[in-house]
Design an enzyme around this catalytic site. Sequence first.
Site, PDB file in Angstrom:
ATOM      1  N   ASN A 245      39.871   6.681  -3.684  1.00  0.00           N
ATOM      2  CA  ASN A 245      41.212   6.977  -3.153  1.00  0.00           C
ATOM      3  C   ASN A 245      41.409   8.479  -3.063  1.00  0.00           C
ATOM      4  O   ASN A 245      40.832   9.241  -3.825  1.00  0.00           O
ATOM      5  CB  ASN A 245      42.296   6.356  -4.041  1.00  0.00           C
ATOM      6  CG  ASN A 245      42.386   6.985  -5.420  1.00  0.00           C
ATOM      7  OD1 ASN A 245      41.840   6.450  -6.391  1.00  0.00           O
ATOM      8  ND2 ASN A 245      43.057   8.124  -5.521  1.00  0.00           N
TER       9      ASN A 245
ATOM     10  N   LYS B 156      51.174  10.503  -6.956  1.00  0.00           N
ATOM     11  CA  LYS B 156      51.840  10.828  -8.217  1.00  0.00           C
ATOM     12  C   LYS B 156      53.344  10.770  -8.017  1.00  0.00           C
ATOM     13  O   LYS B 156      53.868  11.343  -7.048  1.00  0.00           O
ATOM     14  CB  LYS B 156      51.422  12.229  -8.674  1.00  0.00           C
ATOM     15  CG  LYS B 156      49.966  12.301  -9.158  1.00  0.00           C
ATOM     16  CD  LYS B 156      49.830  11.769 -10.577  1.00  0.00           C
ATOM     17  CE  LYS B 156      48.408  11.969 -11.090  1.00  0.00           C
ATOM     18  NZ  LYS B 156      48.231  11.424 -12.449  1.00  0.00           N
TER      19      LYS B 156
ATOM     20  N   GLU C  71      50.854   2.389 -11.641  1.00  0.00           N
ATOM     21  CA  GLU C  71      50.054   2.771 -12.808  1.00  0.00           C
ATOM     22  C   GLU C  71      50.929   3.364 -13.910  1.00  0.00           C
ATOM     23  O   GLU C  71      51.707   4.283 -13.655  1.00  0.00           O
ATOM     24  CB  GLU C  71      48.990   3.784 -12.351  1.00  0.00           C
ATOM     25  CG  GLU C  71      48.044   4.245 -13.428  1.00  0.00           C
ATOM     26  CD  GLU C  71      46.913   5.099 -12.827  1.00  0.00           C
ATOM     27  OE1 GLU C  71      46.485   4.837 -11.681  1.00  0.00           O
ATOM     28  OE2 GLU C  71      46.462   6.030 -13.519  1.00  0.00           O
TER      29      GLU C  71
ATOM     30  N   LYS D  92      38.093   5.522 -17.776  1.00  0.00           N
ATOM     31  CA  LYS D  92      37.541   6.866 -17.605  1.00  0.00           C
ATOM     32  C   LYS D  92      36.447   7.044 -18.651  1.00  0.00           C
ATOM     33  O   LYS D  92      36.665   6.795 -19.840  1.00  0.00           O
ATOM     34  CB  LYS D  92      38.647   7.905 -17.788  1.00  0.00           C
ATOM     35  CG  LYS D  92      39.786   7.674 -16.800  1.00  0.00           C
ATOM     36  CD  LYS D  92      40.884   8.697 -16.850  1.00  0.00           C
ATOM     37  CE  LYS D  92      41.919   8.386 -15.763  1.00  0.00           C
ATOM     38  NZ  LYS D  92      43.068   9.266 -15.739  1.00  0.00           N
TER      39      LYS D  92
HETATM   40 MG   LIG Z   1      46.884   7.859 -14.480  1.00  0.00          MG
END
Ligand SMILES: [Mg+2]
Length: 344
Positions: free
Chosen positions: A102, A128, A187, A234
């Site tokens: 993305n 964001k 998210e 992650k």
């Molecule tokens: Mg995040």
Amino acid sequence: MSHAGAYHGAVTGSLALHPLAVPRSLAERGIDRVLVYRVPLTVRFRRIDVRDGLLLHGPAGWGETSPFWDYAPAESSAWLRAGIEGATASLPEAHRDRIPVNVTVPVVDPELAHRLVAGSGCRTAKVKVADPRTDLASDCARLEAVRDALGPEGLIRVDANAAWDVETAVRAIAELNRAAGGLEYAEQPCPGVEDLARVRRAVDVPIAADESVRRAEDPVAVARAHAADILIVKAQPLGGVRRALDVVEQAGLPAVVSSALDTSVGIGLASHLAAALPDLDHACGLATTRLFTGDVTADPMTPVDGSIPVRRCQVDQADAAEGDPQLCDRWAARLDAMLEVVDA
Ligand SMILES: [Mg+2]
């Protein structure tokens, strides 16, 4: 803090690399080189303008350890484990050779958001939202611009970085979902697992957990609590590629592999994590080298047509740098503190 002009050893852009003495306990693991990198970002992100960290070289290649400065040694030690793994361990079997990614849209005005997405080649955008400097109306305006740039087939996800309480989240997600013409997922709307579960029950948009995975004592707790539909994983904060794979398997949820704002070395290792997942249904957050003004390799992990290759990255010109005493001292002390935890 020195200004960028005081640094030497640039590979590309305004990146600088500085050699660090290899601590004995790393040398015993086969690590023969440790470098400090420092690179300005193209746009302020996660409240930082400059990214710095460590690159570790060993028998398997290069690994990266770049915990943010607000992380204490115990939390940072997972990032060191990941760096050691990258430099010394073999990688798991790959099930694919390219990873869809993305484009990330920071808190910018709608015109710039449109340009970032249109020029990215990506079919999924992560936007964001919920930044304290802005409001819901400007988030909606940014989402409308992103939808316009992506077209009706594109996917849009938002990341609130745990900024909302339950009530605000439920209201905001509904608004943002409308403005975006449908969201792929939202998210980390709230910080806690309980609140995440409450939001998930109250909205139609799928919920993804990020901070609740990488900063939690138990990264699988959020899945057990039915608080998320999707897991953001992650490699660095979870302690490496193998450990991240374990977390996904235990959680039993679809995963999105994302960067921790790594250089191409960390992104390369993350591409192998994404390649090793049995299923990969969502684009990954691994297009973040665009946020750097330079990179540690002459062949960076830049997306082409919305995907990145699966490959490790080498550090070029690793011997070229002069030392920056202040930066190297800070990282040497930090490395010792992390090693104390890892070796305990
Ligand atoms: Mg995040």
